[in-house]
Design an enzyme around this catalytic site. Structure first.
Site, PDB file in Angstrom:
ATOM      1  N   GLY A  21      39.447  38.274  43.850  1.00  0.00           N
ATOM      2  CA  GLY A  21      38.617  39.329  43.270  1.00  0.00           C
ATOM      3  C   GLY A  21      38.729  40.603  44.071  1.00  0.00           C
ATOM      4  O   GLY A  21      39.589  40.715  44.953  1.00  0.00           O
ATOM      5  N   ASN A  22      37.915  41.597  43.768  1.00  0.00           N
ATOM      6  CA  ASN A  22      37.865  42.820  44.569  1.00  0.00           C
ATOM      7  C   ASN A  22      36.426  43.293  44.661  1.00  0.00           C
ATOM      8  O   ASN A  22      35.531  42.709  44.050  1.00  0.00           O
ATOM      9  CB  ASN A  22      38.822  43.886  43.993  1.00  0.00           C
ATOM     10  CG  ASN A  22      38.438  44.320  42.604  1.00  0.00           C
ATOM     11  OD1 ASN A  22      37.356  44.851  42.379  1.00  0.00           O
ATOM     12  ND2 ASN A  22      39.335  44.077  41.634  1.00  0.00           N
TER      13      ASN A  22
END
Ligand code: C5P
Length: 207
Positions: A21-22
């Site tokens: 993810g980020n």
């Protein structure tokens, strides 16, 4: 105007419980959505797994992966005038996904492949009455990379913002147009920036 807006990160599954993810929170998308709604536009929001509350919009589609976001954008785009891609789409996704939980090992190599570039695909679908706006999160000073994306993805406007902007409440952005014009507003809140961006997006239709 009918606005299609994407917001937040995407999550790319590694196995049954893990993902890549980020740090995108969806704050910018939320600010753009509420400005657009306040100004009386119809808003379709395609939303990754955001960590901030999103305002009520005409239609909301929740997605998780870049591929799910791609499918939703491609399906919805023909019914809209303007696309604003504020989502921080993952650039890479695992080549294969394990359906169970991967056991712990001393080392683990993960093979990744590039995700589909949604804006690049939309650039080829765009009709003369439609406009597209993108965001480009870059290491400070890499404005030329944003300009490259503006042209390659056939955008009508791109917002350069330095990586510090992600998950922060203020932005120091530069707006870039294909004719070479630039606008460098002072540092401002994401809310104020969203209002400026909506005004500039609406102006795209008078040209
Ligand atoms: O990741 P990148 O800097 O290329 O993102 C620039 C713009 O392209 C952003 O508006 C982002 O939402 C969009 N994008 C996309 N599909 C991807 C990656 C980014 O549409 N796979």
């Amino acid at each position: 105007m009918k606005i299609l807006l994407t917001a937040g990160p995407t999550r790319e599954p590694i196995d049954a419980v893990r993902y890549i993810g980020n740090r995108s929170s969806g704050q910018m998308g939320a600010a753009i959505a509420s400005n657009a709604v306040d100004e009386g536009h119809e808003v379709t929001l395609i939303c990754g797994p955001v960590t901030v509350e999103m305002p009520d919009v005409t239609k909301r589609i929740d997605v998780e992966t870049a591929e799910e976001m791609r499918r939703a954008v491609i399906t919805e785009f023909p019914q809209h005038d303007l696309l604003i891609m504020a989502a921080a789409v993952a650039d890479y996704t695992p080549v294969s996904i394990l359906s169970t939980k991967l056991p712990r090992h001393d080392t683990f190599a993960l093979e990744l492949k590039a995700t589909p570039d949604i804006l690049l695909e939309v650039g080829d679908m765009k009709q003369s009455h439609q406009r597209t706006v993108g965001f480009s999160l870059e290491i400070a000073g890499n404005l030329h990379r944003s300009r490259g994306k503006l042209i390659r993805k056939k955008l009508d406007l791109i917002v350069y913002n330095p990586t510090e902007t992600m998950n922060a409440s203020n932005v120091t952005a530069v707006l870039l147009w294909p004719d070479g014009r630039e606008e460098r507003p002072d540092e401002m809140s994401k809310w104020e920036f969203a209002r400026l961006l909506m005004a500039r997006s609406v102006e795209l239709f008078s040209k």
